[in-house]
Design a protein around this motif. Sequence first.
Motif, PDB file in Angstrom:
ATOM      1  N   GLU A  49       0.831  -1.205   0.000  1.00  0.00           N
ATOM      2  CA  GLU A  49       0.000   0.000   0.000  1.00  0.00           C
ATOM      3  C   GLU A  49       0.869   1.262   0.000  1.00  0.00           C
ATOM      4  O   GLU A  49       0.594   2.229  -0.707  1.00  0.00           O
ATOM      5  CB  GLU A  49      -0.912   0.002   1.224  1.00  0.00           C
ATOM      6  CG  GLU A  49      -2.036  -1.004   1.164  1.00  0.00           C
ATOM      7  CD  GLU A  49      -3.274  -0.462   0.484  1.00  0.00           C
ATOM      8  OE1 GLU A  49      -3.652   0.689   0.753  1.00  0.00           O
ATOM      9  OE2 GLU A  49      -3.882  -1.207  -0.321  1.00  0.00           O
ATOM     10  N   GLN A  50       1.919   1.246   0.815  1.00  0.00           N
ATOM     11  CA  GLN A  50       2.812   2.401   0.872  1.00  0.00           C
ATOM     12  C   GLN A  50       3.534   2.596  -0.462  1.00  0.00           C
ATOM     13  O   GLN A  50       3.635   3.720  -0.964  1.00  0.00           O
ATOM     14  CB  GLN A  50       3.823   2.210   2.011  1.00  0.00           C
ATOM     15  CG  GLN A  50       3.201   2.274   3.394  1.00  0.00           C
ATOM     16  CD  GLN A  50       4.118   1.711   4.465  1.00  0.00           C
ATOM     17  OE1 GLN A  50       5.211   2.220   4.684  1.00  0.00           O
ATOM     18  NE2 GLN A  50       3.686   0.647   5.126  1.00  0.00           N
ATOM     19  N   TYR A  51       4.018   1.510  -1.015  1.00  0.00           N
ATOM     20  CA  TYR A  51       4.735   1.599  -2.293  1.00  0.00           C
ATOM     21  C   TYR A  51       3.816   2.100  -3.405  1.00  0.00           C
ATOM     22  O   TYR A  51       4.203   2.962  -4.208  1.00  0.00           O
ATOM     23  CB  TYR A  51       5.322   0.235  -2.646  1.00  0.00           C
ATOM     24  CG  TYR A  51       6.089   0.210  -3.951  1.00  0.00           C
ATOM     25  CD1 TYR A  51       7.367   0.759  -4.035  1.00  0.00           C
ATOM     26  CD2 TYR A  51       5.533  -0.353  -5.097  1.00  0.00           C
ATOM     27  CE1 TYR A  51       8.077   0.743  -5.225  1.00  0.00           C
ATOM     28  CE2 TYR A  51       6.232  -0.372  -6.290  1.00  0.00           C
ATOM     29  CZ  TYR A  51       7.509   0.178  -6.353  1.00  0.00           C
ATOM     30  OH  TYR A  51       8.197   0.159  -7.538  1.00  0.00           O
ATOM     31  N   ASN A  52       2.606   1.580  -3.459  1.00  0.00           N
ATOM     32  CA  ASN A  52       1.660   1.989  -4.506  1.00  0.00           C
ATOM     33  C   ASN A  52       1.404   3.490  -4.470  1.00  0.00           C
ATOM     34  O   ASN A  52       1.385   4.158  -5.513  1.00  0.00           O
ATOM     35  CB  ASN A  52       0.341   1.241  -4.342  1.00  0.00           C
ATOM     36  CG  ASN A  52       0.440  -0.216  -4.759  1.00  0.00           C
ATOM     37  OD1 ASN A  52       1.396  -0.629  -5.412  1.00  0.00           O
ATOM     38  ND2 ASN A  52      -0.554  -1.008  -4.380  1.00  0.00           N
ATOM     39  N   ALA A  53       1.176   4.028  -3.273  1.00  0.00           N
ATOM     40  CA  ALA A  53       0.871   5.458  -3.146  1.00  0.00           C
ATOM     41  C   ALA A  53       2.102   6.313  -3.441  1.00  0.00           C
ATOM     42  O   ALA A  53       1.991   7.376  -4.069  1.00  0.00           O
ATOM     43  CB  ALA A  53       0.339   5.757  -1.755  1.00  0.00           C
ATOM     44  N   PHE A  54       3.259   5.865  -2.988  1.00  0.00           N
ATOM     45  CA  PHE A  54       4.512   6.580  -3.247  1.00  0.00           C
ATOM     46  C   PHE A  54       4.746   6.679  -4.754  1.00  0.00           C
ATOM     47  O   PHE A  54       5.070   7.759  -5.284  1.00  0.00           O
ATOM     48  CB  PHE A  54       5.659   5.838  -2.563  1.00  0.00           C
ATOM     49  CG  PHE A  54       6.956   6.595  -2.495  1.00  0.00           C
ATOM     50  CD1 PHE A  54       7.177   7.546  -1.514  1.00  0.00           C
ATOM     51  CD2 PHE A  54       7.968   6.342  -3.411  1.00  0.00           C
ATOM     52  CE1 PHE A  54       8.389   8.236  -1.450  1.00  0.00           C
ATOM     53  CE2 PHE A  54       9.175   7.022  -3.352  1.00  0.00           C
ATOM     54  CZ  PHE A  54       9.384   7.974  -2.367  1.00  0.00           C
ATOM     55  N   THR A 145       6.618  10.901   8.017  1.00  0.00           N
ATOM     56  CA  THR A 145       5.362  11.446   7.488  1.00  0.00           C
ATOM     57  C   THR A 145       4.178  10.613   7.983  1.00  0.00           C
ATOM     58  O   THR A 145       3.084  10.710   7.433  1.00  0.00           O
ATOM     59  CB  THR A 145       5.355  11.478   5.947  1.00  0.00           C
ATOM     60  OG1 THR A 145       5.593  10.156   5.445  1.00  0.00           O
ATOM     61  CG2 THR A 145       6.409  12.421   5.420  1.00  0.00           C
ATOM     62  N   SER A 146       4.413   9.813   9.018  1.00  0.00           N
ATOM     63  CA  SER A 146       3.327   9.014   9.567  1.00  0.00           C
ATOM     64  C   SER A 146       2.965   9.515  10.958  1.00  0.00           C
ATOM     65  O   SER A 146       2.246  10.507  11.095  1.00  0.00           O
ATOM     66  CB  SER A 146       3.703   7.522   9.576  1.00  0.00           C
ATOM     67  OG  SER A 146       4.917   7.310  10.276  1.00  0.00           O
ATOM     68  N   TRP A 147       3.521   8.900  12.006  1.00  0.00           N
ATOM     69  CA  TRP A 147       3.152   9.221  13.382  1.00  0.00           C
ATOM     70  C   TRP A 147       4.114   8.491  14.297  1.00  0.00           C
ATOM     71  O   TRP A 147       4.701   7.469  13.944  1.00  0.00           O
ATOM     72  CB  TRP A 147       1.708   8.765  13.680  1.00  0.00           C
ATOM     73  CG  TRP A 147       1.307   7.577  12.869  1.00  0.00           C
ATOM     74  CD1 TRP A 147       0.811   7.583  11.600  1.00  0.00           C
ATOM     75  CD2 TRP A 147       1.464   6.191  13.223  1.00  0.00           C
ATOM     76  NE1 TRP A 147       0.625   6.300  11.145  1.00  0.00           N
ATOM     77  CE2 TRP A 147       1.010   5.421  12.126  1.00  0.00           C
ATOM     78  CE3 TRP A 147       1.921   5.523  14.353  1.00  0.00           C
ATOM     79  CZ2 TRP A 147       1.019   4.033  12.124  1.00  0.00           C
ATOM     80  CZ3 TRP A 147       1.915   4.137  14.358  1.00  0.00           C
ATOM     81  CH2 TRP A 147       1.469   3.413  13.248  1.00  0.00           C
ATOM     82  N   ALA A 304      -1.883   6.826   2.475  1.00  0.00           N
ATOM     83  CA  ALA A 304      -1.915   8.280   2.668  1.00  0.00           C
ATOM     84  C   ALA A 304      -0.585   8.813   3.170  1.00  0.00           C
ATOM     85  O   ALA A 304      -0.081   9.839   2.699  1.00  0.00           O
ATOM     86  CB  ALA A 304      -3.038   8.648   3.637  1.00  0.00           C
ATOM     87  N   GLN A 305       0.011   8.126   4.139  1.00  0.00           N
ATOM     88  CA  GLN A 305       1.252   8.646   4.721  1.00  0.00           C
ATOM     89  C   GLN A 305       2.440   8.487   3.764  1.00  0.00           C
ATOM     90  O   GLN A 305       3.366   9.314   3.761  1.00  0.00           O
ATOM     91  CB  GLN A 305       1.524   7.990   6.077  1.00  0.00           C
ATOM     92  CG  GLN A 305       1.563   6.491   6.096  1.00  0.00           C
ATOM     93  CD  GLN A 305       1.178   5.876   7.436  1.00  0.00           C
ATOM     94  OE1 GLN A 305       0.385   6.417   8.205  1.00  0.00           O
ATOM     95  NE2 GLN A 305       1.740   4.710   7.749  1.00  0.00           N
ATOM     96  N   ALA A 306       2.405   7.463   2.907  1.00  0.00           N
ATOM     97  CA  ALA A 306       3.468   7.303   1.908  1.00  0.00           C
ATOM     98  C   ALA A 306       3.308   8.313   0.779  1.00  0.00           C
ATOM     99  O   ALA A 306       4.302   8.804   0.221  1.00  0.00           O
ATOM    100  CB  ALA A 306       3.468   5.885   1.361  1.00  0.00           C
TER     101      ALA A 306
END
Length: 394
Positions: A49-54, A145-147, A304-306
Amino acid sequence: MMNSFVCKAVVAATMMLGASAIAQAQAQQPIKIGFLNTFSGAVAVPGEEQYNAFMLAIEQRGGKLGGVPVQVLKEDDQFKPEVATQVVQKLIERDDVPIIAGITGSNVMMAVAKTITDKGVFLISTNSGPSPLAGAGCSPNFFSTSWQNDNIAEVVGQYASDQGYKKVVLMTANFQGGKDLLEGFKRFYNGEVLDEVYTPLNQLDFSSELTQVASQQPDAVYAFYPGGMAVSFVRQYQLAGLPSSIPLLSSGMLELPMLRALKDSAVGAFGGHFWGPDIDNEANKQFVKAYEEKYGVIPSTWAAQAYDAAQLLDSAIAKVKGNVADKDAFRAALKEADFNSVRGDFKFNTNHFPIQDFSMYEVIKDDQGRYTVRTAATPMKAHKDAYYKQCPMS
Protein backbone atom coordinates in the motif's frame (compact mmCIF):
# COMPACT_ATOMS: atom_id res chain seq x y z
CA MET A 1 46.28 37.02 -36.32
CA MET A 2 42.57 37.08 -37.15
CA ASN A 3 42.55 33.37 -37.93
CA SER A 4 44.29 32.61 -34.63
CA PHE A 5 41.78 34.76 -32.72
CA VAL A 6 38.83 33.10 -34.45
CA CYS A 7 40.20 29.63 -33.70
CA LYS A 8 40.65 30.46 -30.04
CA ALA A 9 37.12 31.85 -29.88
CA VAL A 10 35.73 28.74 -31.51
CA VAL A 11 37.65 26.50 -29.10
CA ALA A 12 36.45 28.53 -26.10
CA ALA A 13 32.85 28.44 -27.29
CA THR A 14 33.08 24.72 -27.90
CA MET A 15 34.47 24.16 -24.40
CA MET A 16 31.67 26.24 -22.88
CA LEU A 17 29.03 24.31 -24.82
CA GLY A 18 30.65 21.06 -23.79
CA ALA A 19 30.70 22.07 -20.13
CA SER A 20 27.09 23.18 -20.37
CA ALA A 21 26.09 19.89 -21.95
CA ILE A 22 27.90 17.93 -19.23
CA ALA A 23 26.26 20.00 -16.51
CA GLN A 24 22.85 19.53 -18.11
CA ALA A 25 23.41 15.77 -18.40
CA GLN A 26 24.49 15.59 -14.78
CA ALA A 27 21.45 17.61 -13.74
CA GLN A 28 19.20 15.07 -15.44
CA GLN A 29 20.77 12.06 -13.73
CA PRO A 30 17.97 10.43 -11.71
CA ILE A 31 18.05 10.78 -7.95
CA LYS A 32 18.13 7.28 -6.49
CA ILE A 33 15.63 6.58 -3.72
CA GLY A 34 15.71 3.27 -1.89
CA PHE A 35 12.20 2.14 -0.93
CA LEU A 36 12.67 -0.42 1.83
CA ASN A 37 9.60 -2.19 3.13
CA THR A 38 7.95 -5.54 3.79
CA PHE A 39 6.66 -7.08 0.55
CA SER A 40 6.40 -10.74 1.56
CA GLY A 41 4.84 -12.72 4.40
CA ALA A 42 2.00 -11.81 6.76
CA VAL A 43 2.88 -8.08 6.87
CA ALA A 44 3.21 -7.56 3.12
CA VAL A 45 -0.02 -5.60 2.62
CA PRO A 46 1.09 -2.40 4.41
CA GLY A 47 4.31 -2.35 2.41
CA GLU A 48 2.52 -2.72 -0.91
CA GLU A 49 0.00 0.00 0.00
CA GLN A 50 2.81 2.40 0.87
CA TYR A 51 4.74 1.60 -2.29
CA ASN A 52 1.66 1.99 -4.51
CA ALA A 53 0.87 5.46 -3.15
CA PHE A 54 4.51 6.58 -3.25
CA MET A 55 4.77 5.55 -6.89
CA LEU A 56 1.39 7.13 -7.70
CA ALA A 57 2.70 10.51 -6.57
CA ILE A 58 5.80 10.09 -8.75
CA GLU A 59 3.72 8.96 -11.72
CA GLN A 60 1.52 12.05 -11.37
CA ARG A 61 4.68 14.14 -11.71
CA GLY A 62 5.91 12.41 -14.85
CA GLY A 63 8.44 10.19 -13.08
CA LYS A 64 9.97 13.14 -11.28
CA LEU A 65 10.10 14.69 -7.82
CA GLY A 66 10.92 18.36 -7.54
CA GLY A 67 11.19 18.45 -11.32
CA VAL A 68 14.06 15.95 -11.29
CA PRO A 69 13.84 12.33 -12.54
CA VAL A 70 13.94 9.76 -9.75
CA GLN A 71 14.83 6.07 -9.74
CA VAL A 72 13.08 4.10 -6.99
CA LEU A 73 14.85 0.92 -5.89
CA LYS A 74 12.23 -1.36 -4.31
CA GLU A 75 13.65 -3.68 -1.65
CA ASP A 76 11.96 -6.31 0.56
CA ASP A 77 13.06 -6.49 4.22
CA GLN A 78 10.79 -9.53 4.81
CA PHE A 79 9.92 -8.00 8.22
CA LYS A 80 13.29 -9.30 9.40
CA PRO A 81 15.90 -6.93 10.94
CA GLU A 82 18.81 -9.06 9.74
CA VAL A 83 17.56 -8.96 6.15
CA ALA A 84 16.95 -5.21 6.35
CA THR A 85 20.49 -4.64 7.61
CA GLN A 86 21.95 -6.40 4.56
CA VAL A 87 19.67 -4.53 2.16
CA VAL A 88 20.57 -1.17 3.69
CA GLN A 89 24.26 -1.94 3.30
CA LYS A 90 23.69 -2.67 -0.39
CA LEU A 91 21.60 0.47 -0.95
CA ILE A 92 24.19 2.72 0.67
CA GLU A 93 27.48 1.14 -0.42
CA ARG A 94 26.65 -0.29 -3.85
CA ASP A 95 23.68 1.75 -5.05
CA ASP A 96 24.87 4.99 -3.44
CA VAL A 97 21.37 6.20 -2.57
CA PRO A 98 21.07 9.61 -0.83
CA ILE A 99 17.52 8.84 0.40
CA ILE A 100 15.79 5.78 1.82
CA ALA A 101 12.03 5.77 2.40
CA GLY A 102 9.54 3.26 3.73
CA ILE A 103 9.74 0.72 6.61
CA THR A 104 6.64 -0.74 8.24
CA GLY A 105 8.04 -2.65 11.23
CA SER A 106 9.50 -0.95 14.28
CA ASN A 107 11.72 -4.00 14.78
CA VAL A 108 13.19 -3.30 11.33
CA MET A 109 13.39 0.45 11.88
CA MET A 110 15.32 0.08 15.13
CA ALA A 111 17.81 -2.21 13.39
CA VAL A 112 18.64 0.12 10.51
CA ALA A 113 17.79 3.75 11.37
CA LYS A 114 21.08 4.67 13.04
CA THR A 115 23.15 3.03 10.32
CA ILE A 116 21.27 4.96 7.63
CA THR A 117 21.32 8.37 9.28
CA ASP A 118 24.90 8.10 10.58
CA LYS A 119 26.02 7.52 6.98
CA GLY A 120 24.51 10.87 6.03
CA VAL A 121 21.62 9.24 4.15
CA PHE A 122 18.18 10.75 4.68
CA LEU A 123 15.56 8.37 6.08
CA ILE A 124 11.88 9.16 5.46
CA SER A 125 9.63 6.88 7.48
CA THR A 126 6.32 6.13 5.79
CA ASN A 127 5.04 4.10 8.73
CA SER A 128 7.24 3.08 11.65
CA GLY A 129 7.72 5.57 14.47
CA PRO A 130 9.40 3.89 17.46
CA SER A 131 9.70 5.97 20.62
CA PRO A 132 13.55 5.98 20.79
CA LEU A 133 13.71 7.78 17.43
CA ALA A 134 11.32 10.45 18.67
CA GLY A 135 13.31 10.99 21.85
CA ALA A 136 16.96 10.53 22.75
CA GLY A 137 17.71 8.66 19.51
CA CYS A 138 16.34 11.32 17.18
CA SER A 139 18.45 12.32 14.18
CA PRO A 140 18.71 15.39 11.93
CA ASN A 141 18.52 13.01 8.95
CA PHE A 142 15.34 11.21 10.04
CA PHE A 143 11.86 12.47 9.11
CA SER A 144 8.47 10.83 9.58
CA THR A 145 5.36 11.45 7.49
CA SER A 146 3.33 9.01 9.57
CA TRP A 147 3.15 9.22 13.38
CA GLN A 148 5.04 8.30 16.50
CA ASN A 149 3.90 4.79 17.46
CA ASP A 150 2.20 5.82 20.70
CA ASN A 151 0.02 8.49 19.05
CA ILE A 152 -2.61 6.28 17.44
CA ALA A 153 -3.05 4.52 20.79
CA GLU A 154 -3.08 7.70 22.88
CA VAL A 155 -6.18 8.91 21.05
CA VAL A 156 -7.92 5.59 21.79
CA GLY A 157 -6.98 5.83 25.48
CA GLN A 158 -8.50 9.29 25.57
CA TYR A 159 -11.61 8.05 23.76
CA ALA A 160 -12.01 5.08 26.15
CA SER A 161 -11.85 7.50 29.07
CA ASP A 162 -14.38 9.81 27.40
CA GLN A 163 -16.72 6.84 26.87
CA GLY A 164 -16.55 5.92 30.55
CA TYR A 165 -14.95 2.49 30.12
CA LYS A 166 -13.80 1.62 33.65
CA LYS A 167 -11.94 -1.65 32.97
CA VAL A 168 -10.01 -2.74 29.87
CA VAL A 169 -7.74 -5.54 28.69
CA LEU A 170 -4.82 -4.66 26.41
CA MET A 171 -3.48 -7.05 23.76
CA THR A 172 -0.62 -6.87 21.26
CA ALA A 173 2.24 -8.75 19.65
CA ASN A 174 5.48 -8.80 21.62
CA PHE A 175 7.59 -6.29 19.66
CA GLN A 176 8.63 -2.64 19.93
CA GLY A 177 5.65 -1.25 18.00
CA GLY A 178 3.15 -3.15 20.13
CA LYS A 179 4.81 -2.10 23.37
CA ASP A 180 4.81 1.53 22.29
CA LEU A 181 1.11 1.45 21.48
CA LEU A 182 0.11 -0.06 24.80
CA GLU A 183 2.14 2.58 26.60
CA GLY A 184 0.42 5.23 24.53
CA PHE A 185 -3.05 3.92 25.41
CA LYS A 186 -2.24 3.86 29.13
CA ARG A 187 -0.85 7.40 29.01
CA PHE A 188 -4.32 8.83 28.29
CA TYR A 189 -6.60 6.18 29.83
CA ASN A 190 -7.82 6.93 33.36
CA GLY A 191 -9.52 3.59 34.12
CA GLU A 192 -8.19 0.22 35.29
CA VAL A 193 -6.08 -2.04 33.08
CA LEU A 194 -7.09 -5.57 34.06
CA ASP A 195 -4.40 -7.29 32.01
CA GLU A 196 -1.74 -6.76 29.35
CA VAL A 197 -1.45 -9.71 26.97
CA TYR A 198 1.67 -9.99 24.79
CA THR A 199 1.54 -12.75 22.18
CA PRO A 200 4.49 -13.96 20.05
CA LEU A 201 5.09 -12.00 16.86
CA ASN A 202 3.38 -13.73 13.90
CA GLN A 203 1.06 -15.80 16.12
CA LEU A 204 -2.25 -16.30 14.30
CA ASP A 205 -4.31 -18.35 16.80
CA PHE A 206 -5.72 -16.24 19.65
CA SER A 207 -8.39 -18.64 20.92
CA SER A 208 -6.85 -19.26 24.35
CA GLU A 209 -6.14 -15.56 24.94
CA LEU A 210 -9.69 -14.57 23.94
CA THR A 211 -11.16 -17.19 26.27
CA GLN A 212 -9.15 -15.57 29.06
CA VAL A 213 -10.39 -12.11 28.05
CA ALA A 214 -14.02 -13.24 28.14
CA SER A 215 -13.58 -14.56 31.67
CA GLN A 216 -12.26 -11.17 32.86
CA GLN A 217 -15.35 -9.31 31.60
CA PRO A 218 -13.73 -5.96 30.77
CA ASP A 219 -15.73 -2.97 29.53
CA ALA A 220 -13.61 -2.97 26.35
CA VAL A 221 -10.56 -4.53 24.74
CA TYR A 222 -7.82 -2.47 23.15
CA ALA A 223 -5.68 -4.41 20.67
CA PHE A 224 -2.97 -3.87 18.08
CA TYR A 225 -1.72 -6.47 15.62
CA PRO A 226 -0.03 -5.69 12.29
CA GLY A 227 -0.86 -7.08 8.86
CA GLY A 228 -2.31 -10.59 8.59
CA MET A 229 -2.30 -10.95 12.37
CA ALA A 230 -4.95 -8.21 12.52
CA VAL A 231 -7.25 -10.10 10.17
CA SER A 232 -6.92 -13.30 12.20
CA PHE A 233 -7.47 -11.50 15.49
CA VAL A 234 -10.59 -9.56 14.47
CA ARG A 235 -12.19 -12.63 12.86
CA GLN A 236 -11.56 -14.73 15.97
CA TYR A 237 -12.82 -11.91 18.19
CA GLN A 238 -16.08 -11.91 16.23
CA LEU A 239 -16.36 -15.73 16.16
CA ALA A 240 -15.88 -15.78 19.93
CA GLY A 241 -19.04 -13.66 20.19
CA LEU A 242 -17.25 -10.85 22.02
CA PRO A 243 -18.21 -7.69 20.05
CA SER A 244 -21.79 -7.62 21.38
CA SER A 245 -20.65 -7.48 25.00
CA ILE A 246 -17.06 -6.21 24.88
CA PRO A 247 -16.37 -3.40 22.35
CA LEU A 248 -13.16 -3.78 20.34
CA LEU A 249 -10.95 -0.71 20.20
CA SER A 250 -7.78 -0.69 18.15
CA SER A 251 -5.08 1.23 16.34
CA GLY A 252 -3.75 0.42 12.90
CA MET A 253 -5.79 -2.79 12.59
CA LEU A 254 -8.87 -1.52 10.78
CA GLU A 255 -7.08 -0.45 7.63
CA LEU A 256 -9.03 -0.58 4.38
CA PRO A 257 -7.25 -3.68 2.96
CA MET A 258 -8.06 -5.52 6.20
CA LEU A 259 -11.71 -4.47 6.02
CA ARG A 260 -12.01 -5.95 2.55
CA ALA A 261 -11.05 -9.29 4.09
CA LEU A 262 -12.91 -8.88 7.39
CA LYS A 263 -16.19 -7.60 5.89
CA ASP A 264 -19.11 -7.62 8.36
CA SER A 265 -16.99 -8.98 11.21
CA ALA A 266 -15.36 -5.55 11.59
CA VAL A 267 -18.43 -3.32 11.18
CA GLY A 268 -18.99 -1.24 14.30
CA ALA A 269 -15.41 -1.51 15.56
CA PHE A 270 -13.52 1.68 16.37
CA GLY A 271 -9.92 2.58 15.61
CA GLY A 272 -7.72 5.57 16.28
CA HIS A 273 -5.62 7.28 13.61
CA PHE A 274 -4.59 10.60 12.04
CA TRP A 275 -6.26 10.14 8.65
CA GLY A 276 -9.42 8.85 7.03
CA PRO A 277 -10.68 8.93 3.43
CA ASP A 278 -13.47 11.32 4.47
CA ILE A 279 -11.12 14.14 5.53
CA ASP A 280 -12.56 17.20 3.81
CA ASN A 281 -9.80 19.04 1.96
CA GLU A 282 -9.01 19.33 -1.74
CA ALA A 283 -5.65 17.53 -1.56
CA ASN A 284 -7.27 14.54 0.12
CA LYS A 285 -10.20 14.42 -2.31
CA GLN A 286 -7.80 14.40 -5.27
CA PHE A 287 -5.61 11.72 -3.67
CA VAL A 288 -8.54 9.41 -2.85
CA LYS A 289 -9.97 9.81 -6.35
CA ALA A 290 -6.61 9.19 -8.07
CA TYR A 291 -5.84 6.15 -5.92
CA GLU A 292 -9.28 4.65 -6.57
CA GLU A 293 -8.89 5.22 -10.31
CA LYS A 294 -5.41 3.67 -10.35
CA TYR A 295 -5.90 0.69 -8.03
CA GLY A 296 -9.68 0.23 -7.89
CA VAL A 297 -9.94 0.50 -4.09
CA ILE A 298 -10.21 3.17 -1.40
CA PRO A 299 -6.70 4.07 -0.13
CA SER A 300 -5.56 3.11 3.35
CA THR A 301 -3.80 5.19 5.98
CA TRP A 302 -0.59 3.41 4.94
CA ALA A 303 -1.11 4.77 1.45
CA ALA A 304 -1.92 8.28 2.67
CA GLN A 305 1.25 8.65 4.72
CA ALA A 306 3.47 7.30 1.91
CA TYR A 307 1.80 9.64 -0.59
CA ASP A 308 2.67 12.51 1.74
CA ALA A 309 6.26 11.24 1.91
CA ALA A 310 6.56 11.57 -1.85
CA GLN A 311 4.98 15.03 -1.67
CA LEU A 312 7.46 16.03 1.05
CA LEU A 313 10.38 14.89 -1.10
CA ASP A 314 8.88 16.65 -4.11
CA SER A 315 8.78 19.95 -2.24
CA ALA A 316 12.28 19.61 -0.76
CA ILE A 317 13.99 18.46 -3.96
CA ALA A 318 12.44 21.41 -5.80
CA LYS A 319 13.74 23.86 -3.18
CA VAL A 320 17.33 22.63 -3.61
CA LYS A 321 16.91 22.36 -7.41
CA GLY A 322 17.75 18.67 -7.29
CA ASN A 323 21.00 19.13 -5.36
CA VAL A 324 20.32 16.68 -2.53
CA ALA A 325 24.08 16.43 -2.00
CA ASP A 326 23.82 19.80 -0.24
CA LYS A 327 22.68 18.05 2.92
CA ASP A 328 22.18 21.16 5.05
CA ALA A 329 20.00 22.83 2.43
CA PHE A 330 18.06 19.64 1.73
CA ARG A 331 17.50 19.03 5.46
CA ALA A 332 16.18 22.57 5.88
CA ALA A 333 13.88 22.09 2.88
CA LEU A 334 12.50 18.87 4.32
CA LYS A 335 11.83 20.53 7.64
CA GLU A 336 9.83 23.28 5.93
CA ALA A 337 7.35 20.61 4.70
CA ASP A 338 6.00 23.00 2.09
CA PHE A 339 3.31 20.82 0.51
CA ASN A 340 -0.45 20.25 0.64
CA SER A 341 -0.86 17.23 2.88
CA VAL A 342 -3.80 14.86 2.51
CA ARG A 343 -4.37 15.28 6.25
CA GLY A 344 -4.65 19.07 6.05
CA ASP A 345 -2.09 21.20 7.88
CA PHE A 346 1.33 19.54 8.14
CA LYS A 347 4.08 20.70 10.46
CA PHE A 348 7.13 18.95 11.87
CA ASN A 349 7.91 19.07 15.57
CA THR A 350 11.53 19.61 16.63
CA ASN A 351 12.15 15.83 16.50
CA HIS A 352 10.94 15.65 12.87
CA PHE A 353 7.68 13.87 13.73
CA PRO A 354 4.42 15.54 12.65
CA ILE A 355 2.23 17.65 14.91
CA GLN A 356 -1.27 16.59 13.89
CA ASP A 357 -4.89 15.81 14.78
CA PHE A 358 -5.92 12.31 15.84
CA SER A 359 -9.43 10.95 15.43
CA MET A 360 -11.53 7.88 16.12
CA TYR A 361 -12.92 6.11 13.06
CA GLU A 362 -15.87 3.71 12.94
CA VAL A 363 -15.99 0.83 10.45
CA ILE A 364 -19.03 1.12 8.18
CA LYS A 365 -20.42 -0.17 4.89
CA ASP A 366 -20.90 2.73 2.44
CA ASP A 367 -23.71 3.26 -0.08
CA GLN A 368 -21.72 1.32 -2.69
CA GLY A 369 -21.45 -1.69 -0.40
CA ARG A 370 -17.76 -1.08 0.32
CA TYR A 371 -16.24 -1.48 3.78
CA THR A 372 -14.60 1.74 4.91
CA VAL A 373 -14.34 4.09 7.90
CA ARG A 374 -15.87 7.42 8.84
CA THR A 375 -14.77 9.97 11.39
CA ALA A 376 -16.57 9.50 14.71
CA ALA A 377 -14.68 11.94 16.97
CA THR A 378 -11.46 13.95 17.07
CA PRO A 379 -10.28 13.86 20.70
CA MET A 380 -6.82 15.27 19.94
CA LYS A 381 -5.96 18.45 18.01
CA ALA A 382 -2.42 19.47 16.97
CA HIS A 383 -1.10 16.64 19.14
CA LYS A 384 2.61 16.28 19.92
CA ASP A 385 4.23 12.98 20.85
CA ALA A 386 5.39 12.28 24.40
CA TYR A 387 9.12 12.07 23.62
CA TYR A 388 10.08 15.19 21.66
CA LYS A 389 11.47 16.99 24.73
CA GLN A 390 14.03 14.17 25.11
CA CYS A 391 15.34 14.83 21.60
CA PRO A 392 18.62 16.82 21.56
CA MET A 393 17.30 18.79 18.58
CA SER A 394 14.55 20.28 20.80
